[in-house]
Design an enzyme around this catalytic site. Sequence first.
Site, mmCIF file in Angstrom:
data_model
loop_
_atom_site.group_PDB
_atom_site.id
_atom_site.type_symbol
_atom_site.label_atom_id
_atom_site.label_comp_id
_atom_site.label_asym_id
_atom_site.label_seq_id
_atom_site.Cartn_x
_atom_site.Cartn_y
_atom_site.Cartn_z
ATOM 1 N N ARG A 26 0.817 -1.038 -0.072
ATOM 2 C CA ARG A 26 -0.459 -0.065 0.285
ATOM 3 C C ARG A 26 0.781 1.430 -0.158
ATOM 4 O O ARG A 26 2.570 0.955 0.077
ATOM 5 C CB ARG A 26 -1.134 0.164 1.187
ATOM 6 C CG ARG A 26 0.055 0.516 2.330
ATOM 7 C CD ARG A 26 -1.175 0.284 3.975
ATOM 8 N NE ARG A 26 0.127 0.880 4.749
ATOM 9 C CZ ARG A 26 -0.469 0.447 6.218
ATOM 10 N NH1 ARG A 26 -1.671 0.012 6.809
ATOM 11 N NH2 ARG A 26 0.298 1.391 7.141
ATOM 12 N N ASP A 47 5.620 -7.427 1.456
ATOM 13 C CA ASP A 47 5.402 -6.758 2.927
ATOM 14 C C ASP A 47 4.730 -7.753 3.962
ATOM 15 O O ASP A 47 4.494 -8.925 3.133
ATOM 16 C CB ASP A 47 3.678 -5.933 2.368
ATOM 17 C CG ASP A 47 3.320 -4.860 2.911
ATOM 18 O OD1 ASP A 47 3.272 -5.075 4.247
ATOM 19 O OD2 ASP A 47 3.659 -3.923 2.376
ATOM 20 N N ASP A 73 8.263 -9.887 5.889
ATOM 21 C CA ASP A 73 8.914 -8.754 6.936
ATOM 22 C C ASP A 73 10.831 -8.432 7.385
ATOM 23 O O ASP A 73 10.900 -9.568 7.342
ATOM 24 C CB ASP A 73 8.907 -9.472 8.368
ATOM 25 C CG ASP A 73 8.872 -8.933 9.857
ATOM 26 O OD1 ASP A 73 9.466 -7.613 9.183
ATOM 27 O OD2 ASP A 73 8.336 -9.287 10.798
ATOM 28 N N VAL A 74 10.790 -7.287 6.979
ATOM 29 C CA VAL A 74 12.065 -6.772 6.526
ATOM 30 C C VAL A 74 13.248 -7.297 8.085
ATOM 31 O O VAL A 74 14.208 -7.275 7.456
ATOM 32 C CB VAL A 74 12.311 -5.380 5.915
ATOM 33 C CG1 VAL A 74 11.663 -5.315 4.813
ATOM 34 C CG2 VAL A 74 11.891 -4.640 7.295
ATOM 35 N N ASN A 100 11.830 0.222 1.112
ATOM 36 C CA ASN A 100 10.714 1.461 1.503
ATOM 37 C C ASN A 100 9.859 1.261 2.909
ATOM 38 O O ASN A 100 9.029 2.097 3.566
ATOM 39 C CB ASN A 100 9.418 1.091 0.612
ATOM 40 C CG ASN A 100 8.248 2.279 0.637
ATOM 41 O OD1 ASN A 100 8.450 3.302 0.704
ATOM 42 N ND2 ASN A 100 7.668 1.769 1.161
ATOM 43 N N TYR A 164 12.049 7.338 14.958
ATOM 44 C CA TYR A 164 11.480 7.242 13.799
ATOM 45 C C TYR A 164 12.613 8.101 13.022
ATOM 46 O O TYR A 164 13.561 8.104 12.155
ATOM 47 C CB TYR A 164 10.615 7.952 12.702
ATOM 48 C CG TYR A 164 10.355 8.011 12.023
ATOM 49 C CD1 TYR A 164 9.594 6.433 10.936
ATOM 50 C CD2 TYR A 164 9.900 9.544 11.144
ATOM 51 C CE1 TYR A 164 8.975 7.416 9.560
ATOM 52 C CE2 TYR A 164 9.661 9.412 9.403
ATOM 53 C CZ TYR A 164 9.509 8.305 9.215
ATOM 54 O OH TYR A 164 9.103 8.370 7.947
ATOM 55 N N LYS A 168 16.065 7.135 10.247
ATOM 56 C CA LYS A 168 15.968 7.629 9.097
ATOM 57 C C LYS A 168 17.550 8.536 8.777
ATOM 58 O O LYS A 168 18.064 8.280 7.985
ATOM 59 C CB LYS A 168 14.698 8.823 8.276
ATOM 60 C CG LYS A 168 13.294 8.017 8.529
ATOM 61 C CD LYS A 168 12.974 7.028 7.762
ATOM 62 C CE LYS A 168 11.756 6.481 7.728
ATOM 63 N NZ LYS A 168 12.170 4.953 6.570
ATOM 64 N N THR A 199 -0.543 9.495 3.503
ATOM 65 C CA THR A 199 -0.512 7.897 3.542
ATOM 66 C C THR A 199 -1.491 7.091 4.797
ATOM 67 O O THR A 199 -1.946 8.723 5.996
ATOM 68 C CB THR A 199 0.363 7.437 3.360
ATOM 69 O OG1 THR A 199 1.338 7.666 4.180
ATOM 70 C CG2 THR A 199 0.722 7.498 2.431
HETATM 71 N N1 LIG Z 1 4.460 9.497 4.200
HETATM 72 C C1 LIG Z 1 4.906 9.977 4.791
HETATM 73 O O1 LIG Z 1 4.786 11.397 4.954
HETATM 74 C C2 LIG Z 1 6.218 9.980 4.307
HETATM 75 C C3 LIG Z 1 7.109 10.864 5.237
HETATM 76 C C4 LIG Z 1 8.744 10.856 4.276
HETATM 77 C C5 LIG Z 1 9.065 8.993 4.977
HETATM 78 N N2 LIG Z 1 8.498 8.150 4.730
HETATM 79 C C6 LIG Z 1 8.371 6.455 4.817
HETATM 80 O O2 LIG Z 1 8.379 6.458 3.270
HETATM 81 C C7 LIG Z 1 7.823 4.449 3.703
HETATM 82 C C8 LIG Z 1 6.709 4.500 3.188
HETATM 83 O O3 LIG Z 1 5.996 4.507 3.678
HETATM 84 P P1 LIG Z 1 3.902 4.923 3.306
HETATM 85 O O4 LIG Z 1 4.021 6.940 3.805
HETATM 86 O O5 LIG Z 1 3.658 4.618 2.202
HETATM 87 O O6 LIG Z 1 3.016 4.590 5.271
HETATM 88 P P2 LIG Z 1 2.500 2.607 4.510
HETATM 89 O O7 LIG Z 1 2.266 3.118 5.936
HETATM 90 O O8 LIG Z 1 0.732 3.420 3.477
HETATM 91 O O9 LIG Z 1 3.236 1.924 4.202
HETATM 92 C C9 LIG Z 1 4.125 1.566 4.765
HETATM 93 C C10 LIG Z 1 4.586 0.033 4.343
HETATM 94 O O10 LIG Z 1 5.397 -0.810 5.209
HETATM 95 C C11 LIG Z 1 4.518 -1.603 5.424
HETATM 96 N N3 LIG Z 1 5.383 -2.581 6.822
HETATM 97 C C12 LIG Z 1 6.124 -2.269 7.990
HETATM 98 N N4 LIG Z 1 6.123 -2.696 8.509
HETATM 99 C C13 LIG Z 1 7.066 -4.086 7.553
HETATM 100 C C14 LIG Z 1 8.090 -5.421 7.931
HETATM 101 N N5 LIG Z 1 8.249 -5.018 9.718
HETATM 102 N N6 LIG Z 1 8.351 -5.637 6.534
HETATM 103 C C15 LIG Z 1 7.496 -5.516 5.501
HETATM 104 N N7 LIG Z 1 6.659 -4.515 5.823
HETATM 105 C C16 LIG Z 1 6.393 -3.942 6.744
HETATM 106 C C17 LIG Z 1 3.533 -1.781 5.932
HETATM 107 O O11 LIG Z 1 2.831 -2.891 6.383
HETATM 108 C C18 LIG Z 1 2.913 -0.437 5.259
HETATM 109 O O12 LIG Z 1 3.142 -1.391 3.711
HETATM 110 C C19 LIG Z 1 7.981 4.732 5.599
HETATM 111 O O13 LIG Z 1 9.598 4.096 4.676
HETATM 112 C C20 LIG Z 1 8.213 6.079 5.792
HETATM 113 O O14 LIG Z 1 8.805 5.846 6.662
HETATM 114 C C21 LIG Z 1 7.113 8.842 4.909
#
Ligand SMILES: NC(=O)c1ccc[n+]([C@@H]2O[C@H](COP(=O)([O-])OP(=O)(O)OC[C@H]3O[C@@H](n4cnc5c(N)ncnc54)[C@H](O)[C@@H]3O)[C@@H](O)[C@H]2O)c1
Length: 268
Positions: A26, A47, A73-74, A100, A164, A168, A199
């Site tokens: 997602r 995922d 699971d990463v 990601n 977090y 990062k 998201t």
């Molecule tokens: N949304 C934002 O504003 C934003 C900003 C900066 C960085 N990010 C980064 O972008 C990336 C994607 O986030 P997003 O916004 O799409 O959020 P999201 O929560 O929609 O997606 C994160 C995905 O990671 C998966 N996940 C979580 N734990 C996991 C694990 N142990 N193994 C495998 N998969 C796992 C979740 O199931 C989910 O599908 C993340 O690394 C997040 O930190 C997001």
Amino acid sequence: MSDFAKLKDAMSDLSGKTALVTGAARGQGAVEAELLATAGASVLICDVLVDEGEALATRLAAEGRDVKFLKLDVTSEAGWLEALALIRDWTGRLDILVNNAGIINRKTITDMSVDEWKKVVEVNATGAFIGVKLAAPLMAETGGGSIVNISSNSAFSGHYDPAYTASKWAIRGLTRTAAMEFAEDGIRVNAICPGLIVTDLNRNSPHLGPMIGMTPMSRAGEADEVAQLVLFLASDASAFITGEDFVIDGGFTAGAGYRRVAKETGIL
Ligand SMILES: NC(=O)c1ccc[n+]([C@@H]2O[C@H](COP(=O)([O-])OP(=O)(O)OC[C@H]3O[C@@H](n4cnc5c(N)ncnc54)[C@H](O)[C@@H]3O)[C@@H](O)[C@H]2O)c1
């Protein structure tokens, strides 16, 4: 003299390449996986969310894309080995890895337990480390590839999510270190540092409004916009770029705090 048709292909054609995207069921990862597959790559969607991941893979396969879903699971080394073995049997090569997957826990240092800290760091930083460590040898077998680690623009300052933010920042350090270690294997490693992208990670967070208010471009980013940067860094169009951070945040990191001061004092 440049061959511009070839340059255009380098930016958009991933035919014959194989990609693995984590956290791709997602959100941003799903859009990144879809764009890479649309550009012609075979994509392994990974995922912990099985229903969403399988639904995405089924839809993309029905649209003619070459994709598979695997529960990964990463934080699991065994899980990564299974994913890489699947790729070896499927296409025999790995060209693109997008680390990601990520989680957040919005608590202050005072309120966060040590276990809560460890969980976030384990998924966000250690998960990416295991991915880089285990994927690099497979990439090297076919001459190299591109690793894109998803960090955050919170990795340029202090923030209000301690684990977090630290995880990062760790991604940025891992990225540069990996770029040095694997350059001679033909593997490039870069980081993307998005600002606010709405998201499931933050949809209900009270910080959305204030963040948009402080962003010079006065909006959140779109997952598509991050995915295009992933495509660029994954493709041969970025062949001489490695060890870099790419901030994509509508100008927030460039100086949103000073801009607010300038606005409040009438300078801007
Ligand atoms: N949304 C934002 O504003 C934003 C900003 C900066 C960085 N990010 C980064 O972008 C990336 C994607 O986030 P997003 O916004 O799409 O959020 P999201 O929560 O929609 O997606 C994160 C995905 O990671 C998966 N996940 C979580 N734990 C996991 C694990 N142990 N193994 C495998 N998969 C796992 C979740 O199931 C989910 O599908 C993340 O690394 C997040 O930190 C997001």
